[in-house]
Design an enzyme around this catalytic site. Structure first.
Site, PDB file in Angstrom:
ATOM      1  N   SER A 178      42.710  -5.219  82.413  1.00 43.73           N
ATOM      2  CA  SER A 178      42.449  -5.093  83.847  1.00 43.73           C
ATOM      3  C   SER A 178      42.973  -3.743  84.321  1.00 43.73           C
ATOM      4  O   SER A 178      42.570  -2.710  83.795  1.00 43.73           O
ATOM      5  CB  SER A 178      43.087  -6.259  84.616  1.00 43.73           C
ATOM      6  OG  SER A 178      42.734  -6.213  85.975  1.00 43.73           O
ATOM      7  N   THR A 179      43.897  -3.739  85.257  1.00 44.59           N
ATOM      8  CA  THR A 179      44.400  -2.484  85.833  1.00 44.59           C
ATOM      9  C   THR A 179      44.930  -1.556  84.746  1.00 44.59           C
ATOM     10  O   THR A 179      45.807  -1.921  83.985  1.00 44.59           O
ATOM     11  CB  THR A 179      45.519  -2.780  86.852  1.00 44.59           C
ATOM     12  OG1 THR A 179      45.072  -3.775  87.756  1.00 44.59           O
ATOM     13  CG2 THR A 179      45.895  -1.516  87.613  1.00 44.59           C
ATOM     14  N   MET A 297      47.119  -6.608  85.915  1.00 45.83           N
ATOM     15  CA  MET A 297      47.926  -7.461  86.790  1.00 45.83           C
ATOM     16  C   MET A 297      47.467  -8.911  86.692  1.00 45.83           C
ATOM     17  O   MET A 297      46.341  -9.199  86.279  1.00 45.83           O
ATOM     18  CB  MET A 297      47.812  -6.992  88.237  1.00 45.83           C
ATOM     19  CG  MET A 297      46.426  -7.119  88.823  1.00 45.83           C
ATOM     20  SD  MET A 297      46.323  -6.525  90.508  1.00 45.83           S
ATOM     21  CE  MET A 297      45.431  -7.878  91.272  1.00 45.83           C
ATOM     22  N   ASP A 300      45.313 -13.569  84.052  1.00 44.25           N
ATOM     23  CA  ASP A 300      44.035 -13.873  83.411  1.00 44.25           C
ATOM     24  C   ASP A 300      44.111 -13.577  81.920  1.00 44.25           C
ATOM     25  O   ASP A 300      44.516 -12.491  81.516  1.00 44.25           O
ATOM     26  CB  ASP A 300      42.918 -13.050  84.054  1.00 44.25           C
ATOM     27  CG  ASP A 300      41.535 -13.470  83.574  1.00 44.25           C
ATOM     28  OD1 ASP A 300      41.386 -14.637  83.171  1.00 44.25           O
ATOM     29  OD2 ASP A 300      40.619 -12.627  83.613  1.00 44.25           O
TER      30      ASP A 300
END
Length: 356
Positions: A178-179, A297, A300
């Site tokens: 993700s991020t 973050m 997930d």
């Protein structure tokens, strides 16, 4: 003692967007809108007086575009930046350049109905800003290198019309990020040889963005990288990346692994969701799978990775020092789904060893 609020500078030429973002961010008790600016020159003046913790930045603005301003920030005095931009096909290339220059995350902003869209995305916007405030931003080169286009034998010869069926013992690699994941994936995939095991990837990313991202990686890597399409076969030397706003599942038919695209609700606040991919890998690949969870973050992928481990897979997490945000890997580690923790530059070697 009260916790210090995250100071945000909003840079956008639209007064409506500035006001809407201000209202959204101010509604979160952990965030304070320090100031707003209608263009990068006004923003630079604001920063001289007070340095924000996070900047939200539009791309198309008067006097100086957001990408140029981002590059100046990240090459001189890095500050976490979240791009808030309309992504057309051309804009996707612009957004990729923003990530290359060090933007932490991108919030997709539609060309029409922007105010309503932003209000409906309130939770995600606040979450992204809070994650960005914890990001480890790094100074980028003032003169980024240019990458020559990668040609293949297709310019001379036709592509083969069929591929050999994979053996039932073939390993498959599933990756979630993700991020900060766009840069982490570039580093990971660039270091893989042309005959690497088949890879399936979920990177949290807006719709309309993943095709350009995949094409960019394909030009950088020895393996082929493409945006996943329904029924694409997972084969050696190729990585499939989930399309934005669609879940991606690993499936198996006899000796063949393939992917399935599915609509459906957000899972762990995301679509595509890493948990969906990892759970499908647990079910259809089991001990033939290797899982990798990278910077990002939230949580997930943590539960899906645990299911993979319980099904016999070996799982790797990116270590804290090399993560932009040590959220997803940390949650997977705490849940007990991770076998190995490695720095980003060592993950590809570990994957190849486990798939040998």
């Amino acid at each position: 003692m009260a916790k210090k609020k995250i100071k945000v500078l909003i840079v956008d030429d639209s007064a409506v967007v500035r006001q809407t973002l201000s209202d959204i961010l101010s509604s979160d008790p952990q965030i304070e809108v320090m100031s707003t600016a209608g263009d990068p020159f006004i923003a630079a003046d604001r920063i001289r007086h007070e340095v924000p913790d996070v900047i939200t930045l539009d791309v198309e603005m008067p006097r100086m575009d957001g990408i140029t301003f981002l590059h100046k920030i990240m090459s001189q005095h890095p500050i976490p930046v979240v791009m808030c931009s309309s992504l057309t096909e051309m804009g996707s290339e612009t957004a990729l350049k923003a990530l290359e220059y060090g933007a932490v995350e991108i919030i997709q902003k539609p060309r029409l109905g922007t105010k309503t869209f932003l209000e409906e995305s309130r939770v995600r916007i606040c979450d992204v800003v809070k994650a960005a405030s914890q990001a480890r931003v790094r100074k980028v080169s003032a003169t980024p290198h240019q990458v020559a286009p990668k040609l293949t034998a297709d310019v001379i010869m036709e592509k083969p019309k069929s591929q050999a069926m994979m053996q039932t013992t073939e390993k498959v690699v599933v990756v979630g990020a993700s991020t900060g994941g766009t840069e982490a994936l570039r580093i990971f995939l660039e270091s893989l040889p042309a005959d690497s095991p088949g890879i399936v990837i979920v990177q949290h990313m807006p719709e309309g963005f993943t095709r350009a991202f995949s094409q960019r990686l394909d030009g950088l890597c020895r393996i082929t990288v493409k945006e996943a399409e329904n029924n694409d076969t997972v084969v050696r030397g190729r990585a499939l990346i989930a399309a934005g706003n669609h879940h991606l599942l690993l499936k198996r038919s006899g000796a063949r692994y393939y992917v399935e695209i599915k609509d459906g609700p957000l899972v762990s606040r995301h679509r595509p969701s890493v948990d969906v991919l990892f759970r499908s890998a647990a079910r259809y690949a089991g001990k033939n799978a290797v899982g990798v969870i990278m910077t990002g973050m939230g949580d997930d992928g943590a539960h899906g990775m645990l299911e993979m481990k319980q099904a016999g897979a070996i799982n790797i997490a990116q270590d804290e020092a090399s993560c932009i945000v040590f959220g997803m890997p940390n949650e997977a580690i705490k849940l007990g789904g991770v076998d190995l923790v490695r720095p980003l530059d060592a993950i590809s070697r570990e994957v190849l060893r486990l798939c040998d």
